[in-house]
Design an enzyme around this catalytic site. Structure first.
Site, PDB file in Angstrom:
ATOM      1  N   ASP A  44       0.832  -1.204   0.000  1.00  5.00           N
ATOM      2  CA  ASP A  44       0.000   0.000   0.000  1.00  5.00           C
ATOM      3  C   ASP A  44       0.871   1.260   0.000  1.00  5.00           C
ATOM      4  O   ASP A  44       0.360   2.384  -0.057  1.00  5.00           O
ATOM      5  CB  ASP A  44      -1.024  -0.014   1.146  1.00  5.00           C
ATOM      6  CG  ASP A  44      -0.394  -0.091   2.518  1.00  5.00           C
ATOM      7  OD1 ASP A  44       0.846  -0.180   2.617  1.00  5.00           O
ATOM      8  OD2 ASP A  44      -1.154  -0.063   3.514  1.00  5.00           O
ATOM      9  N   SER A  45       2.205   1.078   0.007  1.00  2.82           N
ATOM     10  CA  SER A  45       3.122   2.202  -0.220  1.00  2.82           C
ATOM     11  C   SER A  45       2.856   2.831  -1.586  1.00  2.82           C
ATOM     12  O   SER A  45       3.291   3.949  -1.846  1.00  2.82           O
ATOM     13  CB  SER A  45       4.579   1.727  -0.139  1.00  2.82           C
ATOM     14  OG  SER A  45       4.808   0.622  -1.010  1.00  2.82           O
ATOM     15  N   ASP A  83      -1.128  -6.277  -0.274  1.00  3.83           N
ATOM     16  CA  ASP A  83      -1.299  -5.630   1.024  1.00  3.83           C
ATOM     17  C   ASP A  83      -2.778  -5.346   1.279  1.00  3.83           C
ATOM     18  O   ASP A  83      -3.457  -4.784   0.407  1.00  3.83           O
ATOM     19  CB  ASP A  83      -0.576  -4.277   0.995  1.00  3.83           C
ATOM     20  CG  ASP A  83       0.449  -4.123   2.093  1.00  3.83           C
ATOM     21  OD1 ASP A  83       0.494  -4.966   3.001  1.00  3.83           O
ATOM     22  OD2 ASP A  83       1.219  -3.136   2.014  1.00  3.83           O
ATOM     23  N   LYS A 112      -1.157  -9.522   2.936  1.00  6.92           N
ATOM     24  CA  LYS A 112      -0.341  -9.106   4.087  1.00  6.92           C
ATOM     25  C   LYS A 112      -1.165  -8.187   4.968  1.00  6.92           C
ATOM     26  O   LYS A 112      -1.873  -7.306   4.445  1.00  6.92           O
ATOM     27  CB  LYS A 112       0.934  -8.387   3.613  1.00  6.92           C
ATOM     28  CG  LYS A 112       1.778  -7.850   4.777  1.00  6.92           C
ATOM     29  CD  LYS A 112       3.168  -7.412   4.351  1.00  6.92           C
ATOM     30  CE  LYS A 112       3.233  -6.042   3.729  1.00  6.92           C
ATOM     31  NZ  LYS A 112       2.759  -4.934   4.593  1.00  6.92           N
ATOM     32  N   GLU A 114      -0.915  -5.776   8.654  1.00  2.29           N
ATOM     33  CA  GLU A 114      -0.046  -5.187   9.674  1.00  2.29           C
ATOM     34  C   GLU A 114      -0.610  -5.458  11.060  1.00  2.29           C
ATOM     35  O   GLU A 114      -1.822  -5.333  11.274  1.00  2.29           O
ATOM     36  CB  GLU A 114       0.055  -3.661   9.472  1.00  2.29           C
ATOM     37  CG  GLU A 114       0.767  -3.264   8.193  1.00  2.29           C
ATOM     38  CD  GLU A 114       0.956  -1.755   8.057  1.00  2.29           C
ATOM     39  OE1 GLU A 114       0.716  -1.006   9.031  1.00  2.29           O
ATOM     40  OE2 GLU A 114       1.356  -1.323   6.951  1.00  2.29           O
ATOM     41  N   GLU A 181       9.550  -4.596  10.122  1.00  6.31           N
ATOM     42  CA  GLU A 181       9.979  -3.293   9.581  1.00  6.31           C
ATOM     43  C   GLU A 181      10.478  -2.361  10.690  1.00  6.31           C
ATOM     44  O   GLU A 181       9.878  -2.277  11.774  1.00  6.31           O
ATOM     45  CB  GLU A 181       8.788  -2.623   8.859  1.00  6.31           C
ATOM     46  CG  GLU A 181       9.143  -1.232   8.321  1.00  6.31           C
ATOM     47  CD  GLU A 181       8.140  -0.659   7.343  1.00  6.31           C
ATOM     48  OE1 GLU A 181       7.120  -1.314   7.058  1.00  6.31           O
ATOM     49  OE2 GLU A 181       8.385   0.464   6.864  1.00  6.31           O
TER      50      GLU A 181
HETATM   51  O1  KIV Z   1       3.529  -1.092   1.568  1.00 11.68           O
HETATM   52  C1  KIV Z   1       4.679  -1.536   1.491  1.00 11.68           C
HETATM   53  O2  KIV Z   1       5.412  -1.321   0.504  1.00 11.68           O
HETATM   54  C2  KIV Z   1       5.168  -2.350   2.607  1.00 11.68           C
HETATM   55  C3  KIV Z   1       6.632  -2.559   2.700  1.00 11.68           C
HETATM   56  C4  KIV Z   1       7.243  -1.326   3.251  1.00 11.68           C
HETATM   57  C5  KIV Z   1       6.981  -3.769   3.491  1.00 11.68           C
HETATM   58  O3  KIV Z   1       4.398  -2.768   3.425  1.00 11.68           O
END
Ligand code: KIV
Length: 263
Positions: A44-45, A83, A112, A114, A181
């Site tokens: 989600d970056s 994500d 994924k 968090e 992280e």
């Molecule tokens: O969103 C993302 O790119 C991430 C990485 C920083 C692990 O979660």
């Protein structure tokens, strides 16, 4: 060409050759990473690098599904993780509904989420329905507003023990892999030693089972800020600007298109 990894072969990489994970958001870059990456994360970056926002929080499930489909199209030979964006896994049934959407609407191999022990019941619910879950503990980008910034974790023993407990809870809930992280390297090492699933680090030193970087960071394309843990393997921003400047010059001087570019 190596065979596409599965949750089983990823688990087997524990303590073996480090896993190479990189983010991608589109088919263009995914195609370039497909022959070299073990895992592509549709992080989600993308909300920051692709969409230009200040943090990841406004990314939507629809956006993640769109980008995951693009990445899967570009990287058919790579294990792809999608994500789950902020607010889409606050309770087990809601998380399951949303993860099922990811599986139904994309060919993603895993999702994924968090969070540590507070998210264990959610991980367990997804896993019980056959969803492969990668955990993510330590510095949680989705907690940036709640925590008032990006804070490195594992700075004292109490927090180190709490992170180890988080890692164990996520593993016990059935996650096949864990991203750690922004954690002090010695603590990340202890986390990796405490669990039997591979720990993939980002800003967590090299005593773990793999590394992940945001592609725009490691290619030097993202200029707003460069975290300490990022190694820029090329100066992408300068290379792109120089190329576009050369194009501008040749267009204005009428040296492009040349005869070889002309029908
Ligand atoms: O969103 C993302 O790119 C991430 C990485 C920083 C692990 O979660």
């Amino acid at each position: 060409m190596q065979k596409k990894l599965t949750v089983t072969t990823i688990r087997k990489r524990k303590g073996d050759t480090p896993l190479v994970m990189i983010t991608a958001y589109d088919a263009l870059f995914a195609r370039l990473f497909d022959p070299v990456a073990d895992i592509i994360l549709v992080g989600d970056s993308l909300n920051m690098t692709f969409a230009g926002r200040n943090d990841t929080l406004s990314a939507t499930l629809e956006q993640m599904i769109y980008h995951t489909n693009a990445v899967c199209a570009g990287a058919p030979g790579t294990f792809v993780i999608c994500d789950m964006p902020f607010g889409t896994y606050t309770a087990p049934e809601q998380a399951l509904t949303n993860a099922v959407r990811v599986y139904r609407e994309t060919p993603a191999d895993a999702v994924k989420i968090e969070g540590g022990r507070e998210k264990a019941a959610i991980v367990a619910r997804l896993v019980s329905e056959g969803v492969a879950v990668c955990g993510h503990i330590g510095l949680l980008p989705q907690a940036v507003r709640g925590e008032g910034g990006y804070k490195v974790k594992g700075r004292d023993e109490e927090n180190a023990l709490s992170l180890i407990e988080d890692a164990r809870a996520v593993e016990d809930a059935g996650a096949f892999c864990l991203v750690v992280e922004g954690v002090k390297a010695d603590v990340a090492k202890r986390i990796a030693e405490a669990v039997s699933i591979p720990v993939v680090g980002i800003g967590a030193g090299n005593a773990v089972d793999g590394q992940v970087l945001v592609f725009a960071d490691m290619l030097g394309l993202y200029e707003p800020f460069v975290p300490k843990f990022v190694k820029q393997y090329m100066n992408g921003a300068e290379a792109v600007k120089a190329a576009v400047e050369a194009y501008r010059k040749e267009v204005t001087e009428r040296t492009f298109p040349a005869p070889e570019h002309t029908y």
